[in-house]
Design a protein around this motif. Sequence first.
Motif, short mmCIF file in Angstrom:
data_model
loop_
_atom_site.label_atom_id
_atom_site.label_comp_id
_atom_site.label_asym_id
_atom_site.label_seq_id
_atom_site.Cartn_x
_atom_site.Cartn_y
_atom_site.Cartn_z
N ALA A 122 0.85 -1.44 -0.19
CA ALA A 122 -0.21 0.00 -0.25
C ALA A 122 0.48 1.05 0.15
O ALA A 122 0.43 2.06 -0.96
N THR A 123 2.00 1.38 0.61
CA THR A 123 2.89 2.02 1.11
C THR A 123 4.10 2.48 -0.41
O THR A 123 3.65 3.73 -0.65
N LYS A 124 3.84 1.48 -1.13
CA LYS A 124 4.42 1.70 -2.12
C LYS A 124 3.40 2.09 -3.50
O LYS A 124 4.09 2.99 -4.14
N ARG A 125 2.83 1.88 -3.56
CA ARG A 125 1.76 2.23 -4.04
C ARG A 125 1.19 4.04 -4.12
O ARG A 125 1.26 4.66 -5.37
N LEU A 126 1.14 4.47 -2.87
CA LEU A 126 1.46 5.90 -2.75
C LEU A 126 2.80 6.78 -3.00
O LEU A 126 2.75 7.75 -3.43
N ALA A 127 3.61 6.12 -2.66
CA ALA A 127 5.23 6.22 -2.75
C ALA A 127 5.27 6.75 -4.69
O ALA A 127 5.46 7.92 -5.30
N LEU A 128 4.82 6.03 -5.43
CA LEU A 128 5.18 5.74 -6.67
C LEU A 128 3.41 5.89 -7.40
O LEU A 128 3.86 7.61 -8.88
N ARG A 129 2.91 6.60 -6.74
CA ARG A 129 1.20 7.85 -6.90
C ARG A 129 1.99 9.29 -6.60
O ARG A 129 1.79 9.83 -7.83
N ALA A 130 2.28 9.44 -5.99
CA ALA A 130 2.87 10.82 -6.18
C ALA A 130 4.54 10.92 -6.38
O ALA A 130 4.27 12.53 -6.50
#
Length: 221
Positions: A122-130
Amino acid sequence: MTWSPPASCPAPDTTPRKAPALRQPSLSEIFPETAADAAAPAFALAHLSACSGPVLWIQDRLSARETGRPFPPGMGGCELLHLQVSRAIDVLWAMEQGLGCPALGAVIGEVWGSAPAVDFTATKRLALRAEAHGVPAWLIRRAAPPELSAARERWRLSSLPARPEPDDARAPGTPLWSAELFRTRFRAPGRWVAGHDPATGDLAFDHAIGMEAAEAARATA
């Protein structure tokens, strides 16, 4: 009271330095040492001194109940879009949707407790999205241990006594925080006394704690 290091601790570098910044907008996490400490949201907002757009602020139910809602007049002129949801998984979903909007200046999420939904994926998805959309993301983890995460930077924060107010000794002065960067992808970790530079208003690290001057300079470069 004047702070002085123990005999075994190197003298701190007292030259104020501007806050270290990520090479590109990404995901950063903050773990308040005291769950309800206001240092965490203040520190995140201090990185957004020049808001390029509205700030989307998402809280789960317990975070809003235990710490209160954000106070727009104290946000330095940033426009606030506040959203309260029930669960941690809802915070993550709303953050991901917000990070897909380049018109936003930042996305801040608050999650209370250790939530299984806040995992590495979940945090990787947020980092990549940002990173893909150029929108900085801050995830405030209250009453939670620093479990496995893909956040590019992870901070521990606590409030310190404020600076004296020069015009009124009874008034609250500029806030100070103990800021420990315990995991980072782009530079050396470290611990600082952080606050706003009175001259410029920028976030600055007044001195490093437990680091030699040369090491502190490399960490904030």
